[in-house]
Design a protein around this motif. Sequence first.
Motif, PDB file in Angstrom:
ATOM      1  N   ALA A  77       0.848  -1.188   0.000  1.00  0.00           N
ATOM      2  CA  ALA A  77       0.000   0.000   0.000  1.00  0.00           C
ATOM      3  C   ALA A  77       0.879   1.231   0.000  1.00  0.00           C
ATOM      4  CB  ALA A  77      -0.907   0.005   1.242  1.00  0.00           C
ATOM      5  N   GLY A  78       0.274   2.340  -0.352  1.00  0.00           N
ATOM      6  CA  GLY A  78       0.955   3.626  -0.267  1.00  0.00           C
ATOM      7  C   GLY A  78       0.729   4.207   1.125  1.00  0.00           C
ATOM      8  N   PHE A 153      -4.461   4.305  -8.557  1.00  0.00           N
ATOM      9  CA  PHE A 153      -3.115   4.280  -7.978  1.00  0.00           C
ATOM     10  C   PHE A 153      -2.772   5.731  -7.656  1.00  0.00           C
ATOM     11  CE2 PHE A 153       1.493   4.250  -8.013  1.00  0.00           C
ATOM     12  CZ  PHE A 153       1.767   3.116  -7.255  1.00  0.00           C
ATOM     13  N   VAL A 154      -2.605   6.026  -6.392  1.00  0.00           N
ATOM     14  CA  VAL A 154      -2.422   7.422  -5.965  1.00  0.00           C
ATOM     15  C   VAL A 154      -0.961   7.814  -6.164  1.00  0.00           C
ATOM     16  CG1 VAL A 154      -2.611   9.032  -4.037  1.00  0.00           C
ATOM     17  CG2 VAL A 154      -4.330   7.223  -4.343  1.00  0.00           C
ATOM     18  N   GLU A 174      -4.787   1.696  -0.783  1.00  0.00           N
ATOM     19  CA  GLU A 174      -4.568   0.590  -1.716  1.00  0.00           C
ATOM     20  C   GLU A 174      -5.817   0.436  -2.580  1.00  0.00           C
ATOM     21  OE1 GLU A 174      -6.999  -1.156  -0.543  1.00  0.00           O
ATOM     22  OE2 GLU A 174      -6.431  -2.493   1.088  1.00  0.00           O
ATOM     23  N   SER A 198       4.878   0.330   0.316  1.00  0.00           N
ATOM     24  CA  SER A 198       5.806   0.271  -0.823  1.00  0.00           C
ATOM     25  C   SER A 198       6.191   1.651  -1.320  1.00  0.00           C
ATOM     26  CB  SER A 198       5.176  -0.504  -1.975  1.00  0.00           C
ATOM     27  OG  SER A 198       3.931   0.087  -2.332  1.00  0.00           O
ATOM     28  N   ASP A 199       5.408   2.660  -0.959  1.00  0.00           N
ATOM     29  CA  ASP A 199       5.633   4.020  -1.492  1.00  0.00           C
ATOM     30  C   ASP A 199       4.841   4.982  -0.621  1.00  0.00           C
ATOM     31  OD1 ASP A 199       3.448   2.549  -3.443  1.00  0.00           O
ATOM     32  OD2 ASP A 199       2.834   4.555  -2.828  1.00  0.00           O
ATOM     33  N   PHE A 209       7.130   1.516  -6.231  1.00  0.00           N
ATOM     34  CA  PHE A 209       6.182   0.423  -6.100  1.00  0.00           C
ATOM     35  C   PHE A 209       6.672  -0.844  -6.794  1.00  0.00           C
ATOM     36  CE2 PHE A 209       2.616  -1.789  -8.093  1.00  0.00           C
ATOM     37  CZ  PHE A 209       1.891  -2.164  -6.984  1.00  0.00           C
TER      38      PHE A 209
HETATM   39  N1  ADE Z   1      -0.672   0.214  -3.597  1.00  0.00           N
HETATM   40  C1  ADE Z   1       0.627   0.496  -3.359  1.00  0.00           C
HETATM   41  N2  ADE Z   1       0.869   1.798  -3.538  1.00  0.00           N
HETATM   42  C2  ADE Z   1      -0.300   2.373  -3.892  1.00  0.00           C
HETATM   43  C3  ADE Z   1      -0.688   3.684  -4.230  1.00  0.00           C
HETATM   44  N3  ADE Z   1       0.199   4.676  -4.241  1.00  0.00           N
HETATM   45  N4  ADE Z   1      -1.990   3.896  -4.566  1.00  0.00           N
HETATM   46  C4  ADE Z   1      -2.876   2.883  -4.564  1.00  0.00           C
HETATM   47  N5  ADE Z   1      -2.559   1.636  -4.271  1.00  0.00           N
HETATM   48  C5  ADE Z   1      -1.287   1.361  -3.929  1.00  0.00           C
END
Ligand code: ADE
Length: 233
Positions: A77-78, A153-154, A174, A198-199, A209
Amino acid sequence: MRTAVVSAMLEELHAVLALMPDEHKQVAAGREFFLGQLHGQEVVAVLSRIGKVAAATTAAVLIERFEVDRIVFTGVAGGLAPGVEVGHAVVAQCFLQHDMDASPIFPKYEVPLYGASRFDADATLSEELARAVRRALPGTTVHCGLVISGDRFVSTAAENLALREALPDALAVEMEGAAIAQVCRDYGVPFAAVRTISDRADYEAHGDFLSFVRDVASRHSAAIVEALLAGPS
Ligand code: ADE
């Protein structure tokens, strides 16, 4: 007790399957479900694919066709809230669909006819999962709280800021969790999810990511699943 282990990315599924040497495959709804054992427990491992609809289909098939007793999601997830950094883990306490907006008929974020915008994770399973994360990844910072999901995806500063302003208690964003939580609520099936960050859901998100999922997240997912199914120790 049959546990579904759901991953959003192929790398994560492969890492889980490596722990299940005796698995066999069944195809349903165009998806491959891998049935086998892990630490003597029955497991159905599957790729949810990406996005809320894909995740909801996967959850419904797991429950209807494979009769799982609980669903555990591992993925990435972010990070949104301050201090939720790359490499940390977030165990969801509840979920919200940040792209749900049927206003003015229903309040923004409320899922029509449910009278709610937030869907809880199963508290007992989530606690077990948080303990498994701490055992599998000692030294990793673990956050527990709100995770938001949407079919986006943000990766822009503008969307990141808008989400943080509108939902200041959101820890991470996510694309699947809230959909699975809604399906699990419909069926009364316990659901818990852990996400490795992940970010930071900003303009650098894309590059971070892809390399993170390949190199780190898949190992984390498999280690967490293994610790969860090994049980308390
Ligand atoms: N999953 C991992 N990084 C994400 C993001 N930045 N936006 C949405 N889902 C994600």
